[in-house]
Design an enzyme around this catalytic site. Structure first.
Site, short mmCIF file in Angstrom:
data_model
loop_
_atom_site.label_atom_id
_atom_site.label_comp_id
_atom_site.label_asym_id
_atom_site.label_seq_id
_atom_site.Cartn_x
_atom_site.Cartn_y
_atom_site.Cartn_z
N SER A 315 0.83 -1.16 -0.07
CA SER A 315 -0.06 0.00 0.04
C SER A 315 0.82 1.15 0.05
O SER A 315 0.34 2.25 0.05
CB SER A 315 -0.97 0.31 1.19
OG SER A 315 -1.84 -1.41 1.29
N ASP A 354 -10.96 -6.35 0.24
CA ASP A 354 -10.19 -5.42 1.20
C ASP A 354 -9.77 -6.04 2.36
O ASP A 354 -10.16 -7.11 2.73
CB ASP A 354 -11.12 -4.13 1.69
CG ASP A 354 -10.56 -2.83 2.06
OD1 ASP A 354 -10.45 -2.00 1.51
OD2 ASP A 354 -10.07 -3.07 3.33
N HIS A 360 -14.56 -0.17 4.83
CA HIS A 360 -14.37 0.99 5.76
C HIS A 360 -15.43 1.90 5.64
O HIS A 360 -15.44 3.19 5.96
CB HIS A 360 -13.02 1.69 4.94
CG HIS A 360 -11.79 0.83 5.08
ND1 HIS A 360 -11.05 1.05 6.13
CD2 HIS A 360 -11.37 0.03 4.09
CE1 HIS A 360 -9.84 0.16 5.96
NE2 HIS A 360 -10.14 -0.61 4.72
#
Lengths: 617, 384
Positions: A315, A354, A360
């Protein structure tokens, strides 16, 4: 009768004396010059005087590589009648093992000039020197000479950066030009890796020459003429020893790499590849046991992870890709997505998850996506952006190409593109590939140095500088070199910076754990990378395999946010969590850096302003 | 009593003394010109030796002591009655032969050759005795024969020469064997050996050289001959000496590098610099000029010796003086020729210059005999 015989004798005498006289006339007048040359060649020898190798200093003037005197036993083959017998005699005086002998005979075979002494034993002890001195009279052609030998006082600390010198091997010798042969005439070592190799031409210096008169046994009578050598140039590095120590200590027993770059100049201020090794082992020839221990270790201590280790960046790419998306208007700061915890490409059964199973939330914007490292947001972003737009952004930040750092053996990683995949794999680009790229997985490979360069480029708002270890070679400054730049709106930069700041300082930031008690602002991004395709030796037990299959932990960061000074990239192999394993290392390094830079960091008005923006949100 | 009378010569009678003004030299039985020649050579030789011996005070002292002994021997021998010498020479010769056999049986070795006889407190080379005994015996033998010699006499003479030469050769010491042989053959030549015999012998030698080379000579002796022909064959082995000595000589040039300044000799490149190769030191440090000076001194001594031979009254004296002088020349020529690379390396020192005690004494003994011959004339003429 008798008188006649005497007369004949006189004639004979005169004739024979005439022959003698003619012989001396021929030797002393006709061939005078040739014999003068021959007698001079007997006694006069030109000996190279090795130059002092340039030293290596850190940015504070701390010595990282120096030259220490060492005593070497050398033999001039031409002066020795029976080599084997002489070696046996020496063997009674000093320790002389088979590898010393083998090495000596090898060196003898490639003797470079006649009458040049060939080293037999290095690092003689005081006792050995005195034993040789006592028995010198029966050892013709033997000399003990003092030489300067490279020494790395900090041992493991800078092994991968400074590299080391080692003895010139036959392969290197075979590539020598005539000039090199002269240049290395009195030197036995040459830079093998790291800075020692890269800056070899500057470090070596220019040898001097000495015309000496020796007697028939090779003993020096006097020096007839001397031309002093020119010492090699010293290297002054950007590296800071304190920062380096902090990084090494923070890494502890972990395998991994840390690279810290001075944002302003592109200078590399810390470069750690762990585990490391003692470069002093290599200087006068490493023993077989030592070498096989290092080379056979599964921790790969000889492998410079900072420039050769190619890892999926995970990431850590997200801020850069987010910035690119803002610039391309793929997304806006207002744009939000609903994250159910997975993403599904249109017309496809496949689900991309995810890292957070329940997602999220329903209104995830870019900032939240960076702070919390929301994969779903970036899956969506990647699909709408496409590889053809993503690829140039990463390229601007130096992914997929050599950074040009001043040590050898750098690898270029892999920053995939449609064209690359067609060429290398013979396959079209699938949307799923883009998804993988957006979270730094799949084909993407980066070296820790590349990640540091990417982070420094972010920190300097688009200016990608060539990373540089050396600040000064001798007296000449190495100027910062701008490789490329990325142009983006100021608002976009601010937005990404704030998002990265949120990673550390926001309540939901993935690395918020390191912000405790901090008095400056860090912009960072965590990452985890799945370990793929690492070949495992069969001798591993299951537990070890498990340990080595854990995810790599990554963290990239720069600080202070409003006026970035230093950018850091960290990878902890099998550290599992970027926030848990890698980010704390960055915090310690930033702390150290600001202490070094003059007391603790004082917040400025601009800093306060940025903080306010955060508060408003 | 008769023997004592024989041994010490009569002092001249007072009447004779009045008749002819006897010079001081005749009274002490010394030939002044020869003495001057020898003194010059001694002085020059010591100067060279000082340099060649690495300026060693010890070597110099030793050599000076040997010279002192040698000069005393010369003076002593000069006083001896030549008739006595003639009669006793064969006994000296036989003693020498016995000792040579002794060397073969009980000799002491050095460098793989047995040349010495040890008498406990000192040791010497019996071959040195033969260097003087052979020309003496040959001269004594022919003094009682009709000259030119007839074939049986030639054969006896050859036996006198060959027996000791062979005994020395097997030690092995080729150099000395050759020198001993040559000293006797010179006597034979001076005695008037007919040319046809000489020509025949030369043919014989040529024919004998092949079996000599294959069956008699030692490998190292052959090596020396081969080395002379091509010294480059073995630069670090046997060729080394000759290359280094030629280099020393050549690099001396006309003027030389200066006393004690020779790099070849002072830095030990020149082997055996204080013994067999000493003339290379001279040539290097004093140049061609020094060589010419040395050759001149040698020629002066040799010509004086030949003059003494011509002037000698008896056959014995003539032959003895001639062969002693010519042998001396052969030493000089062989040594210099060897160092200059003209002849194979046989261990022959440069007479009166090279370091070495016994050879000095032997040589000066020869010169003592020459002195005796030079001053004998007067006595003979008086007796007439």
């Amino acid at each position: 009768m008798f008188r006649l015989r005497i007369g004949m004798s006189i004639v004979t005498i005169l004739a024979l004396v005439g022959i003698l006289f003619y012989r001396f006339y021929d030797l002393q007048i006709v061939n005078y010059q040739a014999y003068v040359t021959a007698s001079d060649r007997n006694r006069i020898h030109v000996r190279p005087i090795p130059p002092k190798r340039g030293l290596i200093y850190d940015r504070n003037g701390v010595l990282l590589a120096e030259n220490k005197p060492s005593y070497t036993l050398t033999i001039t083959k031409e002066r020795v009648k029976d080599l084997a017998e002489t070696l046996d005699k020496i063997g009674e005086l000093v320790e002389l093992n088979q590898s010393d002998r083998d090495r000596f005979y090898k060196a003898l075979k490639r003797a470079r000039r006649p009458y040049e002494p060939v080293p037999l034993r290095f690092k003689l002890t005081e006792q050995e020197i005195s034993r040789i001195a006592v028995n010198e009279y029966e050892l013709k052609g033997i000399q003990v000479s003092a030489q300067l030998v490279r020494h790395y006082p900090h041992k493991e600390l800078f092994a991968h950066t400074t590299g080391y010198v080692g003895r010139i091997n036959s392969k290197e010798l075979s590539q020598f030009t005539e000039e090199d042969l002269w240049r290395y005439g009195g030197t036995h070592s040459i830079g093998k890796i790291g800075l020692e190799k890269y800056y070899e031409a500057d470090l070596i210096g220019t040898p001097g020459e000495e015309q000496v008169e020796t007697n028939a046994h090779g003993r020096l009578i006097r020096v007839l003429d001397r031309q002093d050598p020119v010492p090699g140039k010293d290297l002054h590095l950007h590296i800071d020893i304190e920062l380096q120590k902090t990084a090494v200590n923070a890494l502890g027993e972990n395998r991994g790499a840390v690279v810290a770059i001075d944002v302003e100049s592109g200078g590399v201020v810390a470069m750690v590849s762990a585990p490391s090794f003692d470069p002093n082992l290599f200087v006068t020839g490493i023993s077989y046991q030592d070498y096989s221990a290092l080379n056979g270790s599964h921790d790969l201590p000889l492998f410079n992870r900072t420039v050769q280790g190619q890892y999926p960046p995970g990431s850590t790419l997200k801020p850069m890709l987010g910035l690119g998306a803002l610039e391309q208007n793929t997304v806006t700061p207002e744009w939000t997505i609903r994250d159910p915890g997975f993403y599904q490409v249109a017309n496809s059964e496949r689900i991309y998850r995810d890292w957070k199973r329940w997602g999220h939330g329903n209104n995830v914007d870019l900032r939240q996506a960076i702070e919390e490292s929301c994969d779903t947001y970036f899956y969506d972003l990647a699909i709408r952006m496409g590889i053809d737009v993503m690829h140039p952004v990463g390229a601007r930040f130096g992914l997929g190409e050599l950074t040009g750092i001043d040590i050898p053996n750098e690898r270029e990683g892999l920053w995939p593109s449609r064209a690359w995949k067609r060429g290398a794999r013979g396959l079209p680009w699938f949307p799923g590939d883009s998804l993988n790229v957006s979270i730094g997985q799949g084909f993407v490979l980066t070296t820790p140095l590349q990640l540091a360069v990417m982070t420094a480029t972010l920190a300097s708002r688009g200016d990608r500088k060539k990373p540089q270890l050396v600040e000064r070679v001798g007296d000449s400054e190495v100027l910062p070199w701008l490789e490329s730049f990325y142009v983006a709106d100021v608002e976009h930069w601010d937005y990404v910076f704030l998002s990265m700041q949120g990673v550390v300082h926001a309540t939901r930031g993935t690395a918020k754990g390191i912000s405790e008690g901090i008095n400056y602002k860090i912009a960072g991004k965590t990452g985890t990378a799945q370990v793929v395709g690492i070949a495992q030796g069969e001798e591993y037990d299951r537990e070890a395999i498990d340990e080595r299959n854990r995810d790599h932990a990554l963290f990239v960061a720069f600080a202070p946010v409003n006026e970035p000074e230093i950018a850091i990239a960290i990878i902890v192999e099998n550290g599992e969590s970027g926030s848990g394993a890698a980010a704390p290392i960055a915090r310690k390094m930033f702390d150290t850096w600001f202490v070094i830079q003059g007391s603790s960091y004082m917040p400025t008005p601009e800093d306060a302003e940025l903080s306010q923006v955060e508060v408003v949100e | 009593m008769r023997r004592a009378k024989d041994f010490v010569r009569h002092l001249p009678d007072s009447t004779e003394h009045l008749k002819k003004t006897e010079s001081f030299w005749r009274i002490v039985h010394i030939d002044p010109l020869m003495l001057i020649g020898l003194a010059m050579l001694t002085a020059f030789g010591l100067i060279i030796l000082y340099s060649a011996g690495g300026q060693s005070a010890y070597l110099m002292k030793r050599q000076i002591v040997f010279f002192a002994i040698a000069y005393i021997v010369m003076f002593g021998v000069a006083q001896v009655n030549l008739d006595f010498v003639r009669r006793w020479s064969v006994w000296l010769y036989l003693l020498g032969i016995v000792l040579l056999i002794g060397v073969i049986l009980f000799g002491v070795g050095a460098k793989g050759a047995q040349r010495w006889i040890s008498l406990g407190f000192f040791r010497f080379q019996p071959s040195e005795i033969l260097k003087i005994a052979v020309p003496l015996t040959v001269a004594a033998y022919f003094s009682a024969r009709v000259l030119p010699p007839k074939i049986p006499h030639v054969v006896v003479c050859l036996a006198i020469v060959t027996i000791p030469a062979v005994l020395i050769f097997v030690q092995p010491d080729m150099g000395t064997a050759l020198m001993v042989a040559v000293s006797g053959l010179i006597g034979l030549f001076l005695a008037g050996l007919r040319w046809r015999y000489i020509g025949f012998s030369l043919l014989l030698i040529a024919a004998a050289s092949w079996p000599m080379w294959n069956f008699v000579m030692h490998d190292y002796q052959k090596q020396r001959v081969l080395t002379l022909l091509d010294p480059e064959v073995d630069i670090h082995g046997s060729g080394w000496n000759i290359i280094q000595s030629k280099t020393a000589i050549g690099s001396g040039g006309v003027d030389g590098k200066g006393w004690l300044q020779g790099t070849q000799s002072q830095l030990d490149f020149l082997p055996e610099s204080h013994t067999d190769f000493i003339i290379a030191v001279l040539a290097e440090e004093f140049g061609l000029k020094g060589v010419v000076l040395l050759l001149t001194i040698y020629l002066f001594i040799i010509f004086r010796g030949l003059f003494i031979a011509i002037a000698a009254q008896t056959t014995f004296s003539r032959l003895l003086a001639g062969s002693v002088t010519m042998t001396f020349f052969v030493y000089v020529f062989v040594n210099i020729g060897m160092v200059a690379g003209l002849l194979p390396i046989v261990g022959v020192p440069l007479p009166l210059v090279s370091l070495g005690g016994t050879s000095l004494v032997t040589l000066m003994l020869g010169f003592g005999l020459l002195m005796a011959i030079a001053t004998e004339k007067k006595r003979v003429s008086v007796n007439l």
